[in-house]
Design an enzyme around this catalytic site. Structure first.
Site, PDB file in Angstrom:
ATOM      1  N   ASN A   1     119.845  67.180  20.242  1.00 50.59           N
ATOM      2  CA  ASN A   1     118.965  67.646  19.168  1.00 50.59           C
ATOM      3  C   ASN A   1     119.770  67.536  17.895  1.00 50.59           C
ATOM      4  OD1 ASN A   1     116.973  68.514  20.942  1.00 50.59           O
ATOM      5  ND2 ASN A   1     117.751  70.602  21.025  1.00 50.59           N
TER       6      ASN A   1
ATOM      7  N   HIS B   1     127.710  71.198  13.844  1.00 53.10           N
ATOM      8  CA  HIS B   1     128.762  70.499  14.591  1.00 53.10           C
ATOM      9  C   HIS B   1     128.153  69.405  15.488  1.00 53.10           C
ATOM     10  CE1 HIS B   1     133.011  70.828  16.113  1.00 53.10           C
ATOM     11  NE2 HIS B   1     132.482  69.862  16.839  1.00 53.10           N
TER      12      HIS B   1
ATOM     13  N   HIS C   1     127.123  67.648  18.398  1.00 51.34           N
ATOM     14  CA  HIS C   1     127.158  68.005  19.818  1.00 51.34           C
ATOM     15  C   HIS C   1     125.839  67.674  20.491  1.00 51.34           C
ATOM     16  CE1 HIS C   1     124.896  71.473  18.307  1.00 51.34           C
ATOM     17  NE2 HIS C   1     124.583  71.767  19.535  1.00 51.34           N
TER      18      HIS C   1
ATOM     19  N   GLN D   1     123.672  68.346  24.543  1.00 48.24           N
ATOM     20  CA  GLN D   1     123.568  69.293  25.640  1.00 48.24           C
ATOM     21  C   GLN D   1     123.192  68.556  26.921  1.00 48.24           C
ATOM     22  OE1 GLN D   1     121.617  73.193  24.725  1.00 48.24           O
ATOM     23  NE2 GLN D   1     120.939  72.161  22.872  1.00 48.24           N
TER      24      GLN D   1
END
Lengths: 415, 415
Positions: free
Chosen positions: B218, B229, B231, B233
């Site tokens: 996302n 940040h 990243h 998932q």
């Protein structure tokens, strides 16, 4: 009411609501639903002429080079990986900005016309109204007379079916007060909105090519609603929408397994369990479903077995207006704003009706699914990777917590 | 690599990526994936101790009255009307604020630990990293040792199944630079991210109870991402997610009807049609699907028949990193911002892999579905009544227009 052959008005509507059909200057259907005595008595009649010099809605248009091209009827394509039909609003995109006066809306197009105002973009011919319904001016789905409705293939590949999106998009204005909230409307006006839902369902059910009629309300800037005017829409799909297809598969499988109606048994189960029931009156039951996926979610089911909105009787239409009103008011009070004043809750109210022709319709049952993206006074639930990418909802709360908050806001018995 | 029995690293990973496992102070799994020479050579070793005095993650908690209660394992409920399982993050809600230091995150929990900093909320024990993967601290799905995993009924009604959400939620930090964008990372770092996807897919596939592994990203505040940040998932569902179920039904029906692989034939059809292909390299093909539903949507398919990310070979992992990098850069340039600078595009990148145990897995095929809610530099597509209420997407554009915009942004052949 002879002109509306398939419409069975409620007893109240026969006496207190007058339906006046007209046609907008571009050819779209338009209906006044009046509930004020002077209109119902015939003391005051409707001004029916749309003052705008709009071109016929399906007239040829000018392309970027100024050449005349046929009206671009909206198409849809079938996604082979999911089976879903995706309407593509190409007509809206290709619409030339040279199409003449009124091509783009200025101001509030849902407002009543101001007397003597040169403003030409209002969709309502008269200078006042109670409830109006009309065809959307820039529909994503519409039947265009004479257009080829056969299925063809994109790039000649049978994997990719396409055809015209021969649906219908209507707009319902709930009131002429452009700054009012649906939650603040008198129940009698919401009763007229219910009549509009019933009337349009009955009429549109007879139109060729429509498979599902979906009255809904998008409310709130948080979900992209650009017009604050209290209004709803009716999308009439030329297919069974994916969510409805999923529900039909489950209601049908349940019938085959048990002989019962799944939606009825869910309502009955909620009544027996009690804890998630949030409102009841004579004709309707409102509950937070046992597997609610939204931070605020309420389903509303009729006590009697009813498939579609036009099957509702007079009492059920009144009771629905009352319950809808109470639901909206309590929805606005649901999240703690700190000042006790509540908020203008953003919400989606989605009517799930039995589809028109699908054989599984008999084992479905009318229900309203009401939900909000808001999860706190200052927080929104976003549909990110899991929801948007995998259709897997993760709830941040529980149905019992939602219900217990509703129980703080008022009596369950609202009759 | 003996400790990762099921993981087949790419050739590059064997030489240039070092995986170092550790455990956070509350018991969660944590992995460093290092690609910098000093770590890979062993010249520099990892600081493995999490300095935080966190309680064991599944330890009993204190309720509002201060009484010790067992850890509230996350549950899920099955919606009888759709068959969907809905995880309910009750554990997160019930989590007492009295749980001790570090109960709520301050600052950026994905940042590397600052040397000598008393800050105790960072999830990374060391003071620098390349790529890290770890279990989410507040998972909506997790297996709790010793918990009863049987199905039971809500209100003793068999309509409403519930059980523990014995899934797994992991976080992947793409880089230690907290203000960088994934689009700006070097391809070699994205290659390490690909290795993380492959590594975790291989390992998690062996864990009991997991049915589908869903790596996703996302990106953007517009979709509610609170941590800037870079990243992603990994959601590991203890069920087949609804969208994947729908796709599996269609890929399986297609196999039964034709003997072919639907996803492969779609890719082949796109290659033949050409017009919607937006990028190609040796191992991957990127195209706008013929029935795209988002205003910006690109699917990425491997040239070779591959079911899951861990099956990718070394070349495919490199080529994927290159294509992902190019896709993100062109995505940022896609919408006209007027100043030619492009934007930080909000997007969702969703990996669709063959499920782990479902028999239909053999007729599926790995694919990445990349899409954005943005429909213009200053406009968002909202999921309102039709999308959120009926799962019926209405597109505001066409796949060919999306593709032609990509064609303006760079060569199709990126190899």
């Amino acid at each position: 009411m002879e002109q509306f052959a398939h419409y069975q008005p409620g007893a109240y509507a026969q006496e207190h609501i007058r339906i006046t059909p007209t046609t907008l200057s571009d050819g779209r259907d338009f209906f006044y639903l009046d509930d004020e005595p002077q209109f119902v008595s015939g003391e005051k009649t409707r001004e029916l002429k749309d003052p705008r010099p709009l071109a016929y809605r399906f007239a040829p248009q000018l392309d970027a080079e100024g050449n005349e091209v046929p009206y671009a009827a909206p198409q849809m394509r079938r996604d082979p990986l999911t089976g879903d039909w995706i309407p593509m609003a190409t007509a809206r995109m290709n619409r030339p900005i040279t199409a003449g006066p009124g091509a783009t809306a200025k101001g509030n197009p849902l407002a009543a016309r101001k007397p003597g105002d040169p403003y030409q973009d209002g969709e309502v011919p008269d200078t006042d109204y109670n409830v109006v319904v009309f065809e959307n001016r820039f529909p994503s789905m519409v039947r265009v007379p004479g257009a080829d409705e056969s299925v063809s293939y994109i790039n000649d590949n049978p994997l990719w079916e396409k055809k015209l999106a021969v649906g219908r998009c209507e707009v319902i204005c709930f009131d002429s007060n452009e700054t009012g909230l649906p939650a603040d409307l008198p129940v009698s006006r919401l009763r007229t909105v219910v009549e509009a839902w019933a009337f349009r369902t009955a009429e549109i059910s007879q139109m060729e090519g429509i498979e599902q009629i979906f009255p809904f309300e998008n409310h709130g800037q948080e979900i992209g609603v650009s017009l604050a005017h209290p209004h709803g829409q009716i999308y009439c799909y030329p297919f069974i929408a994916p969510k409805m297809e999923q529900e039909l598969q489950h209601t049908e499988a349940y019938f085959e397994r048990t002989g019962g109606n799944l939606l009825k048994d869910i309502m009955q189960g909620e009544l027996e369990a009690q804890e998630r029931i949030v409102m009841r009156n004579h004709s309707w039951v409102a509950y937070v479903p046992a597997a609610a996926r939204w931070p605020l979610e309420v389903h509303v089911a009729p006590v009697r077995d009813v498939l579609t909105l036009d099957e509702l009787n007079d009492q059920e239409r009144w009771d629905l207006a009352q319950m809808y009103s109470t639901l909206l008011k309590r929805g606005n009070a649901f999240f703690d704003t700190g000042d006790g004043k509540g908020m203008d809750l953003p919400y989606i109210a989605a009517w799930h009706q039995a589809p028109i022709h699908d054989k599984r319709r008999e084992h479905y049952r009318l229900n309203l699914q009401f939900f909000s993206f808001r999860r706190a006074a200052n927080k929104i639930k976003y549909l990110a990777g899991s929801e948007s990418g995998m259709a897997a909802w993760i709830s941040d709360t529980t149905p019992e917590l939602i219900a217990s908050r509703f129980h703080e806001l008022g009596e369950i018995d609202i009759a």
